[in-house]
Scaffold this motif. Structure first.
Motif, PDB file in Angstrom:
ATOM      1  N   GLU A  67      -8.145  11.620  -5.422  1.00 61.13           N
ATOM      2  CA  GLU A  67      -6.974  11.734  -4.554  1.00 61.13           C
ATOM      3  C   GLU A  67      -5.710  11.462  -5.373  1.00 61.13           C
ATOM      4  O   GLU A  67      -5.753  10.781  -6.403  1.00 61.13           O
ATOM      5  CB  GLU A  67      -7.067  10.738  -3.398  1.00 61.13           C
ATOM      6  CG  GLU A  67      -8.231  10.991  -2.451  1.00 61.13           C
ATOM      7  CD  GLU A  67      -8.103  12.281  -1.661  1.00 61.13           C
ATOM      8  OE1 GLU A  67      -6.967  12.702  -1.374  1.00 61.13           O
ATOM      9  OE2 GLU A  67      -9.150  12.866  -1.331  1.00 61.13           O
ATOM     10  N   LEU A  68      -4.566  11.988  -4.934  1.00 55.45           N
ATOM     11  CA  LEU A  68      -3.295  11.730  -5.606  1.00 55.45           C
ATOM     12  C   LEU A  68      -2.987  10.240  -5.566  1.00 55.45           C
ATOM     13  O   LEU A  68      -3.289   9.569  -4.578  1.00 55.45           O
ATOM     14  CB  LEU A  68      -2.157  12.510  -4.939  1.00 55.45           C
ATOM     15  CG  LEU A  68      -2.276  14.033  -4.982  1.00 55.45           C
ATOM     16  CD1 LEU A  68      -1.101  14.671  -4.251  1.00 55.45           C
ATOM     17  CD2 LEU A  68      -2.351  14.548  -6.404  1.00 55.45           C
ATOM     18  N   GLU A  69      -2.392   9.725  -6.643  1.00 57.98           N
ATOM     19  CA  GLU A  69      -2.067   8.302  -6.734  1.00 57.98           C
ATOM     20  C   GLU A  69      -0.643   8.112  -7.227  1.00 57.98           C
ATOM     21  O   GLU A  69      -0.123   8.944  -7.969  1.00 57.98           O
ATOM     22  CB  GLU A  69      -2.974   7.605  -7.767  1.00 57.98           C
ATOM     23  CG  GLU A  69      -4.399   7.423  -7.386  1.00 57.98           C
ATOM     24  CD  GLU A  69      -5.168   6.633  -8.449  1.00 57.98           C
ATOM     25  OE1 GLU A  69      -4.534   5.905  -9.244  1.00 57.98           O
ATOM     26  OE2 GLU A  69      -6.398   6.762  -8.476  1.00 57.98           O
ATOM     27  N   ASP A  70      -0.035   7.010  -6.829  1.00 58.64           N
ATOM     28  CA  ASP A  70       1.219   6.573  -7.432  1.00 58.64           C
ATOM     29  C   ASP A  70       0.813   5.712  -8.628  1.00 58.64           C
ATOM     30  O   ASP A  70       0.062   4.751  -8.486  1.00 58.64           O
ATOM     31  CB  ASP A  70       2.065   5.753  -6.457  1.00 58.64           C
ATOM     32  CG  ASP A  70       2.589   6.595  -5.306  1.00 58.64           C
ATOM     33  OD1 ASP A  70       2.541   7.838  -5.388  1.00 58.64           O
ATOM     34  OD2 ASP A  70       3.051   6.009  -4.313  1.00 58.64           O
ATOM     35  N   VAL A  71       1.299   6.071  -9.822  1.00 62.22           N
ATOM     36  CA  VAL A  71       0.931   5.377 -11.043  1.00 62.22           C
ATOM     37  C   VAL A  71       2.176   4.701 -11.613  1.00 62.22           C
ATOM     38  O   VAL A  71       3.217   5.335 -11.756  1.00 62.22           O
ATOM     39  CB  VAL A  71       0.337   6.357 -12.084  1.00 62.22           C
ATOM     40  CG1 VAL A  71      -0.027   5.648 -13.380  1.00 62.22           C
ATOM     41  CG2 VAL A  71      -0.869   7.073 -11.504  1.00 62.22           C
TER      42      VAL A  71
END
Length: 173
Positions: free
Chosen positions: A95-99
């Motif tokens: 899934e898309l993540e904030d990094v």
């Protein structure tokens, strides 16, 4: 008659220890045409789909590839084919993540895990790709050794990686 099709650009992707990959953007994704290091280079028998463009979260993409290995056993800059290596490769999109890297948040970054199983070992690589920038972090695990490559600067919003991207490297044990 020669017909040229503009389906992408060729990029040399620098790795650690003077190694680099020759990759090309194509319709199916990014294909690898060669894996080069000072000691040897490997050419896939057919271009390897290095990063598929249509990954769905949680759905693995499996492939097998055989590389021709070229080395310089006599150390006289006369590389010759010295064997083959066969690997199984599995890509899994997360899934898309904030990094967050060094205080900067890269929102909605794509996360792709690549698991390579060879004849004697296995390697896991997790690649974090930020929108408009490209690769921002790469985590490689071989056995008990983990290596983390993190972007330290980037220029503009070119894909897959901006010219002049700089990355830092450190090992975690």
């Amino acid at each position: 008659k020669l017909t040229l099709k503009n389906v992408g650009r060729v990029t040399l992707l620098a790795l650690d220890n003077g190694s680099f990959l020759c990759v090309r953007e194509e319709w199916e994704g990014i294909r690898m045409y060669g894996d080069y290091s000072p000691a040897e280079y490997r050419i896939p028998e057919t271009p390897l789909l290095f990063l598929p463009s249509a990954l769905k979260p949680g759905e693995p993409v499996d492939q097998s590839v055989t590389f021709k290995v070229f080395s310089d056993p006599d150390k006289n800059i006369n590389f010759k084919e010295t064997g083959t290596i066969t690997q199984s490769i599995r890509f899994i999109s997360k899934e898309l993540e904030d990094v967050t890297i060094a205080g900067t948040v890269f929102k909605k970054s794509a996360v792709v895990e690549k698991i390579i199983t060879g004849q004697q070992n296995s390697t896991s690589e997790i690649l974090y790709l930020a929108p408009g920038i490209g690769p921002i972090q790469r985590v490689v695990t071989r056995g008990n050794e983990k290596q983390v490559y993190t972007v330290t600067s980037h220029a503009g919003s070119r894909q897959p990686a901006a010219v002049g991207c700089k990355a830092a490297f450190h090992s975690v044990r």
